[in-house]
Design a protein around this motif. Structure first.
Motif, PDB file in Angstrom:
ATOM      1  N   GLU A 305      25.299  46.367   7.300  1.00 49.83           N
ATOM      2  CA  GLU A 305      25.356  47.452   6.320  1.00 49.83           C
ATOM      3  C   GLU A 305      25.695  48.777   6.999  1.00 49.83           C
ATOM      4  N   ALA A 306      25.107  49.020   8.167  1.00 47.15           N
ATOM      5  CA  ALA A 306      25.391  50.278   8.881  1.00 47.15           C
ATOM      6  C   ALA A 306      26.854  50.337   9.304  1.00 47.15           C
ATOM      7  N   GLU A 307      27.405  49.222   9.766  1.00 45.56           N
ATOM      8  CA  GLU A 307      28.821  49.208  10.130  1.00 45.56           C
ATOM      9  C   GLU A 307      29.699  49.497   8.922  1.00 45.56           C
ATOM     10  N   TRP A 308      29.368  48.880   7.795  1.00 45.54           N
ATOM     11  CA  TRP A 308      30.160  49.113   6.589  1.00 45.54           C
ATOM     12  C   TRP A 308      30.147  50.601   6.239  1.00 45.54           C
ATOM     13  N   GLU A 309      28.955  51.205   6.257  1.00 40.56           N
ATOM     14  CA  GLU A 309      28.884  52.606   5.839  1.00 40.56           C
ATOM     15  C   GLU A 309      29.562  53.523   6.846  1.00 40.56           C
ATOM     16  N   LYS A 310      29.474  53.202   8.126  1.00 42.27           N
ATOM     17  CA  LYS A 310      30.174  54.040   9.095  1.00 42.27           C
ATOM     18  C   LYS A 310      31.683  53.951   8.882  1.00 42.27           C
ATOM     19  N   ALA A 311      32.195  52.744   8.646  1.00 45.13           N
ATOM     20  CA  ALA A 311      33.628  52.588   8.395  1.00 45.13           C
ATOM     21  C   ALA A 311      34.059  53.346   7.144  1.00 45.13           C
ATOM     22  N   ALA A 312      33.152  53.446   6.169  1.00 48.48           N
ATOM     23  CA  ALA A 312      33.489  54.086   4.898  1.00 48.48           C
ATOM     24  C   ALA A 312      33.336  55.600   4.930  1.00 48.48           C
ATOM     25  N   ARG A 313      32.398  56.137   5.689  1.00 46.90           N
ATOM     26  CA  ARG A 313      32.033  57.538   5.539  1.00 46.90           C
ATOM     27  C   ARG A 313      32.269  58.404   6.773  1.00 46.90           C
ATOM     28  N   HIS A 314      32.225  57.833   7.954  1.00 46.81           N
ATOM     29  CA  HIS A 314      32.240  58.644   9.167  1.00 46.81           C
ATOM     30  C   HIS A 314      33.640  59.179   9.450  1.00 46.81           C
ATOM     31  N   ASP A 315      33.706  60.483   9.663  1.00 46.39           N
ATOM     32  CA  ASP A 315      34.952  61.132  10.041  1.00 46.39           C
ATOM     33  C   ASP A 315      34.868  61.473  11.530  1.00 46.39           C
ATOM     34  N   GLU A 317      36.790  63.009  13.492  1.00 44.28           N
ATOM     35  CA  GLU A 317      37.288  64.328  13.889  1.00 44.28           C
ATOM     36  C   GLU A 317      36.238  65.410  13.704  1.00 44.28           C
ATOM     37  N   THR A 318      35.469  65.320  12.615  1.00 39.66           N
ATOM     38  CA  THR A 318      34.458  66.347  12.340  1.00 39.66           C
ATOM     39  C   THR A 318      33.054  65.898  12.710  1.00 39.66           C
ATOM     40  N   GLY A 319      32.849  64.582  12.817  1.00 40.95           N
ATOM     41  CA  GLY A 319      31.527  64.054  13.118  1.00 40.95           C
ATOM     42  C   GLY A 319      30.605  63.968  11.922  1.00 40.95           C
ATOM     43  N   ARG A 320      31.071  64.351  10.728  1.00 40.47           N
ATOM     44  CA  ARG A 320      30.204  64.306   9.552  1.00 40.47           C
ATOM     45  C   ARG A 320      30.501  63.069   8.710  1.00 40.47           C
ATOM     46  N   SER A 321      29.569  62.768   7.839  1.00 33.05           N
ATOM     47  CA  SER A 321      29.732  61.654   6.915  1.00 33.05           C
ATOM     48  C   SER A 321      30.168  62.186   5.556  1.00 33.05           C
ATOM     49  N   ARG A 322      31.244  61.641   5.042  1.00 27.40           N
ATOM     50  CA  ARG A 322      31.763  62.044   3.737  1.00 27.40           C
ATOM     51  C   ARG A 322      30.986  61.352   2.610  1.00 27.40           C
ATOM     52  N   PRO A 357      38.948  57.828   6.910  1.00 22.08           N
ATOM     53  CA  PRO A 357      39.625  58.547   7.993  1.00 22.08           C
ATOM     54  C   PRO A 357      40.247  57.625   9.042  1.00 22.08           C
ATOM     55  N   LEU A 358      39.693  56.422   9.192  1.00 20.64           N
ATOM     56  CA  LEU A 358      40.219  55.480  10.177  1.00 20.64           C
ATOM     57  C   LEU A 358      41.271  54.547   9.584  1.00 20.64           C
ATOM     58  N   GLY A 359      41.539  54.673   8.276  1.00 27.35           N
ATOM     59  CA  GLY A 359      42.580  53.871   7.655  1.00 27.35           C
ATOM     60  C   GLY A 359      42.107  52.601   6.989  1.00 27.35           C
ATOM     61  N   VAL A 360      40.802  52.454   6.744  1.00 30.61           N
ATOM     62  CA  VAL A 360      40.280  51.276   6.053  1.00 30.61           C
ATOM     63  C   VAL A 360      40.460  51.485   4.549  1.00 30.61           C
ATOM     64  N   ARG A 361      40.956  50.462   3.848  1.00 32.97           N
ATOM     65  CA  ARG A 361      41.282  50.594   2.426  1.00 32.97           C
ATOM     66  C   ARG A 361      40.343  49.788   1.524  1.00 32.97           C
ATOM     67  N   GLN A 362      40.257  50.258   0.294  1.00 32.40           N
ATOM     68  CA  GLN A 362      39.538  49.570  -0.783  1.00 32.40           C
ATOM     69  C   GLN A 362      38.060  49.346  -0.451  1.00 32.40           C
ATOM     70  N   LEU A 363      37.475  50.304   0.227  1.00 26.13           N
ATOM     71  CA  LEU A 363      36.040  50.239   0.469  1.00 26.13           C
ATOM     72  C   LEU A 363      35.246  50.575  -0.783  1.00 26.13           C
ATOM     73  N   MET A 364      35.862  51.271  -1.721  1.00 27.33           N
ATOM     74  CA  MET A 364      35.247  51.550  -3.015  1.00 27.33           C
ATOM     75  C   MET A 364      36.006  50.775  -4.089  1.00 27.33           C
ATOM     76  N   GLY A 365      35.280  50.154  -4.998  1.00 25.81           N
ATOM     77  CA  GLY A 365      35.917  49.466  -6.112  1.00 25.81           C
ATOM     78  C   GLY A 365      36.441  48.090  -5.741  1.00 25.81           C
TER      79      GLY A 365
END
Length: 438
Positions: A305-315, A317-322, A357-365
């Motif tokens: 779950e943590a890997e999924w959320e990091k792939a989805a939210r972590h930027d 370049e800025t170090g923040r989570s979207r 930000p890393l180019g992963v697609r369709q993480l939502m929906g």
């Protein structure tokens, strides 16, 4: 509304809550008026409630929280509380209860809604945790949308001709990008402490360290999953956990739910219509055991779950989570396949505007995505506003799903949103993507 601190605007908050409540009620009406009374009161699967139970339960929860708890009003129909308590009666027993008939259930839900809108207009949206930033109203809108998704699952299980229609997602060419993306190791902020309508299991925000890993750019497709089937995946115990292998043998699983082999091709039933399984769509209606077995067969694994959320939210370049993979802005139709606009997943690789930000697609929906993780509380978790939303489900019995499906409304879909179910469940709109260690 962003995950950053913003000026308090009660008019904007009320407008947002009103829109969320109305959107949910319009969808409830669609799902309960497209079939006749026998279909509303029937139980189409022992896994699901009759549609008429969901209809009145939606109204009852709205009354309990907005009229009684927020506004302090007397109960309208206290004698029905037990009938619509999801913990008091298992789904398999609900058809035998003295439920409100469809017309009465509609009148009850409509009367509750009329009074609830008066409460929304008059309730201060600050100074009280339950109503801060409109939380209670957002919670009820999310609750109704979650039951709308449940009712859509019931429609998929229902036998008979097609009654729901929607345009298909836009066709998309084969995705030309890399099959996987490297997510760098290190800490990131998981969960949220500032998203106003986030539910208790999404809280609080906390630092989580994740080693570097690779994750699929898109969800696993029907074509890829079909290769697993045709390679004897369901007949080889090597790919399955002991519990999964026992489940496959006991229930004779040979393919995703609703698939069947006919005339040399795979067909599926989708909302009352039969069609050839589209090869480039994300695979749908697989349980956790099937997703885990496929990943092992492919020499990979399910992401945590943590890997999924990091792939989805972590930027990085800025170090923040979207809030979302694409940023902090609320979803639009260009970002993701949400809200029952379509009745199927979009082709793999769709929605470039929604990539992370890393180019992963369709993480939502599109499809809920199984992770390898059990549902557990975050450090510092506090149940709010009631234990039964998530606390009673914590433990190894339930596996976490992330991301939302085409059946999920944006109000109930965030980069922090957590869903969960038993690892045997297949009727839900579930798929997956795989990962591997870097």
């Amino acid at each position: 509304m962003t995950d950053e601190t913003s000026p308090f605007d009660p008019d904007a908050l009320r407008e947002r809550a009103l829109d969320a409540l109305n959107t949910a009620r319009d969808r409830t009406a669609l799902l309960t008026t497209c079939v006749d009374e026998p279909d509303l009161v029937a139980q189409h699967s022992p896994l699901m409630s009759p549609l008429v139970w969901d209809l009145a339960h939606i109204g009852n929860q709205e009354e309990l929280w907005l009229l009684r708890t927020v506004a302090g009003r007397a109960a309208m129909r206290p004698e029905i509380d037990g009938l619509y308590d999801a913990f008091e009666h298992p789904r398999a027993e609900r058809p035998s209860l003295p439920l409100l008939p469809p017309d009465e259930a509609r009148r009850y839900a409509a009367e509750v809604r009329g009074r609830a809108l008066d409460v929304l207009e008059s309730t201060p949206l600050e100074g009280r945790r339950l109503t801060e930033a409109g939380f209670a109203f957002g919670m009820i809108a999310q609750h109704e949308q979650q039951h709308d998704e449940t009712m859509l699952i019931t429609h998929q299980l229902r036998k008979g001709p097609q009654v729901l229609t929607a345009p298909d997602p836009a066709p998309a060419p084969a995705y030309p990008g890399p099959a996987e993306v490297l997510v760098p190791g290190g800490p990131f902020t998981m969960g949220t402490s500032t998203e106003p309508w986030a539910l208790d299991n999404e809280r609080p925000a906390h630092q989580r360290a994740v080693p570097a890993f690779h994750i699929d750019t898109t969800p696993v497709t029907n074509a890829a999953y079909r290769a697993f089937i045709e390679d004897g995946g369901y007949d080889d115990a090597r790919w399955w956990t002991p519990e999964g292998w026992d489940h496959v043998r006991a229930h004779g699983l040979r393919a995703p739910l609703f698939w069947r082999r006919e005339g040399g091709q795979w067909l599926r039933r989708r909302f009352g219509a039969t069609e050839v399984v589209p090869p480039n769509e994300p695979v749908l209606h697989v349980c956790w055991y099937e997703a885990d077995a496929y990943a092992r067969w492919a020499g990979r694994r399910l992401p945590t779950e943590a890997e999924w959320e990091k792939a989805a939210r972590h930027d990085p370049e800025t170090g923040r989570s979207r809030r979302y993979p694409w940023g902090d802005a609320d979803p639009t139709p260009e970002h993701a396949n949400l809200g029952q606009r379509h009745l199927r997943p979009a082709p793999a690789g769709s929605y470039p505007a929604g990539e992370s930000p890393l180019g992963v697609r369709q993480l939502m929906g599109d499809v809920w995505e199984w992770t390898s993780s059990d549902l557990l509380p975050y450090p510092g978790f506090t149940a709010f506003p009631y234990r039964e939303y998530s606390e009673v489900f914590f433990g190894p019995e339930y596996k976490v799903l992330r991301g939302g499906s085409f059946a999920v409304d944006p109000v109930a879909c965030r980069g922090t949103f957590r869903n969960w179910d038993y690892p045997v469940r297949r009727q839900i709109f579930s798929g997956f993507r795989t990962a591997r260690d870097a």
